[in-house]
Design an enzyme around this catalytic site. Sequence first.
Site, PDB file in Angstrom:
ATOM      1  N   GLU A  73     -88.484  29.387  26.212  1.00  0.00           N
ATOM      2  CA  GLU A  73     -88.661  31.200  24.903  1.00  0.00           C
ATOM      3  C   GLU A  73     -89.578  31.518  25.154  1.00  0.00           C
ATOM      4  O   GLU A  73     -90.037  32.411  23.976  1.00  0.00           O
ATOM      5  CB  GLU A  73     -87.823  30.866  23.770  1.00  0.00           C
ATOM      6  CG  GLU A  73     -86.746  29.581  23.721  1.00  0.00           C
ATOM      7  CD  GLU A  73     -87.110  28.275  24.772  1.00  0.00           C
ATOM      8  OE1 GLU A  73     -87.974  27.867  23.866  1.00  0.00           O
ATOM      9  OE2 GLU A  73     -85.984  28.025  24.941  1.00  0.00           O
ATOM     10  N   GLU A 128     -80.690  24.100  31.678  1.00  0.00           N
ATOM     11  CA  GLU A 128     -80.833  23.130  30.300  1.00  0.00           C
ATOM     12  C   GLU A 128     -78.988  23.761  29.367  1.00  0.00           C
ATOM     13  O   GLU A 128     -77.948  22.714  29.481  1.00  0.00           O
ATOM     14  CB  GLU A 128     -81.333  23.914  29.301  1.00  0.00           C
ATOM     15  CG  GLU A 128     -81.247  25.061  28.546  1.00  0.00           C
ATOM     16  CD  GLU A 128     -82.799  25.028  27.980  1.00  0.00           C
ATOM     17  OE1 GLU A 128     -82.968  24.018  27.169  1.00  0.00           O
ATOM     18  OE2 GLU A 128     -82.880  27.012  27.840  1.00  0.00           O
TER      19      GLU A 128
END
Length: 703
Positions: free
Chosen positions: A488, A512
């Site tokens: 992120e 993911e």
Amino acid sequence: MNPSATALPAPHPRSCLRPGPRPHPWLPAAALALLATLVLPARAADLARVASPDGSIVVILESQHEGRLAYRVERNGEATIAASRLGFLLGDGRLERNLELAGQSSRSFDQTWEQPWGERRFIRNHYNELRASFAEKPTGGRKDGRRFDVVFRVYDDGVGFRYEFPRQPAMDEVRIRQELTEFAVARPATAWWIPAFEWNREEYLYSRTPLSEVGTAQTPITLRTDRGLHIAIHEAALVDYAGMNLAKGDGGVLRAALTPGDDRGTAVVRAVPFATPWRTIQVGERAGDLAGSNLILNLNEPNRIGDVSWFKPAKYVGVWWSLHLELETWGTGPKHGATTANTKKYIDFAAENGFRGVLVEGWNPGWDGDWFANGWGFDFTRPTADFDLEGLAAYGAAKGVHLIGHHETACAVSHYERQLPAALDLYARNGVDVVKTGYVCDAGDIQRQDHAGGPVVREWHEGQWMSRHHLRVVEEAAKRRIAINAHEPIKDTGLRRTYPNWVSREGARGMEFNAWAQPPNPPGHEATLVFTRMLGGPMDFTPGIVSLKGRGGQRIESTLAKQLALYVVIYSPIQMVADLPEHYAQHRDAFQFIRDVAVDWEESLVLDGEVGDYVTFARKARGGGEWFLGSVTNEEARELQVPLSFLDPGRRYRAEIYRDGDGADWKTAPFDFVRETREVRSDDTLRLHLAAGGGQAIRFVPL
Ligand code: NOJ
Ligand code: CA
């Protein structure tokens, strides 16, 4: 006007008309001419121009009505970027009109530099530079006109330009509310893009739309014009500045949309002098020209942290996939993943297979309960009671295995910063020399608290404040010989050249999503990433899910062979061997490629490909003469002819081929897989069969 700037005819006298409507950038010339006689103000005048070393790309700076400033880019004589404005919306008013050229200079540069690790060892940095200095005519209440330079570096494969604010009496600080930089793509085009300012940050599937239908987009954005030219717009060296997105401006042009800063509407505050990041336009006939370009790296400053030979490109394993499958937990309790006993098993598994790293997520206090909502509860300076950090570090060291650290902040970034020195010291003492950081929260929800007990304000992941935060982490880590892999993250703009301990990032939909998202990543995702997100730099995608199943048995839209090819296709100097050890035990043949594949390269070649469809890479391992090939396709099966001319001439190689079986298909037969060997030479051509959603991986061993 300064006499040194008169290489080109003086600007046409400015019109006193107000600006008319902007023409659509790709209206036919005849329509444009007609329009010009009707509504356009006086003709713009060229101020300066600069060509790339081979002359194919030319940038022209022009002055428009009312002293506005614009640039154009031509390639082989054809308009690529039509007249696009430059300027700023500043705290003390627009800096856009009444601009006069006060001087210009140019220079050429040609140097080859060496990457300490990377997709290739040597990179040639060859450009022609134009520096144009502008002064605002003193108007209104302003006695001193504000001054800035625009610097263009023109390469044979694209253009970088930035603004520089020199020291000047009228300004000691610049408050930037918005950049007015435009990119008027000169032809209709297809665009691949993800939206900006949406909650899931950079983790969106790419949309493929006509350029005219692009909304507010993040960069890199990739375009293919109706004439087949590939263009990517991005930025380089995002330092102490807000990330640039692109929104629609007047006439459908793309215009910079800086990530906001604090709530007073200022995106960037900088003391003068300073330079903005480079705005980049990469151009090539083939999609592969974009993916093979070094322009972004070249526009970054050289290494500032000195020797980084301590960083070892490597593969790593860990409890990660099991956490995402919900077989184990980040939090403590009966299913805790990061326990001493469990981590020992992973260290053993790594040692047996020659992998250097073991990532342990959930090793520290703060995960119990709703960690998403309580980043302020994380403690980065001590492990949980069931995780013997020191003992495990020693256990690993005896086997040549290093723990990889994890700092999930859940966006309580000031809280993390306060613990940062102690947290990194703890890792350094224990031989942890790579740390994965994480910033899980919705976009715009980064929590900043300048003084303990003070108010908490919200920031964006790509705002100026976070650009500073990331570099603070990277610099503190470098002092302790620790490398950073941010999830992120702020977008990658090639800063690994300056900070070669910033080794990888996420910053896109990674593996993911195949564990838990609906929809999972579609078959064309990776062939899209290569020509979009990957233009920024390495991605910690975490490939190698040979079980091809996510949580609850959710199907991964890939064949087995494609999972292997991803190690060659998606570049990162740290590559996770992401699946569970027991799954690799069930696919020994396939696993052999993952054991063998290199992670650091002497050279990388994009042999072929098209955005979102397919891509084939060949990469030569650093040290030793092995080559690796990786090819992946979208939902369409393909037969590709690959000449092996990249191999050393006259040498014989054993090609260890890991391919889709003849009946393979990601939907119906994903495990139909063949491993075979052949002897090949550089004058051979291989026929690759890629199944729908499939791929192929090859190791070439010199004989
Ligand atoms: C999101 C990251 O992308 C993932 O890799 C990590 O496991 C979780 N956050 C927890 O930090
Ligand atoms: Ca993520």
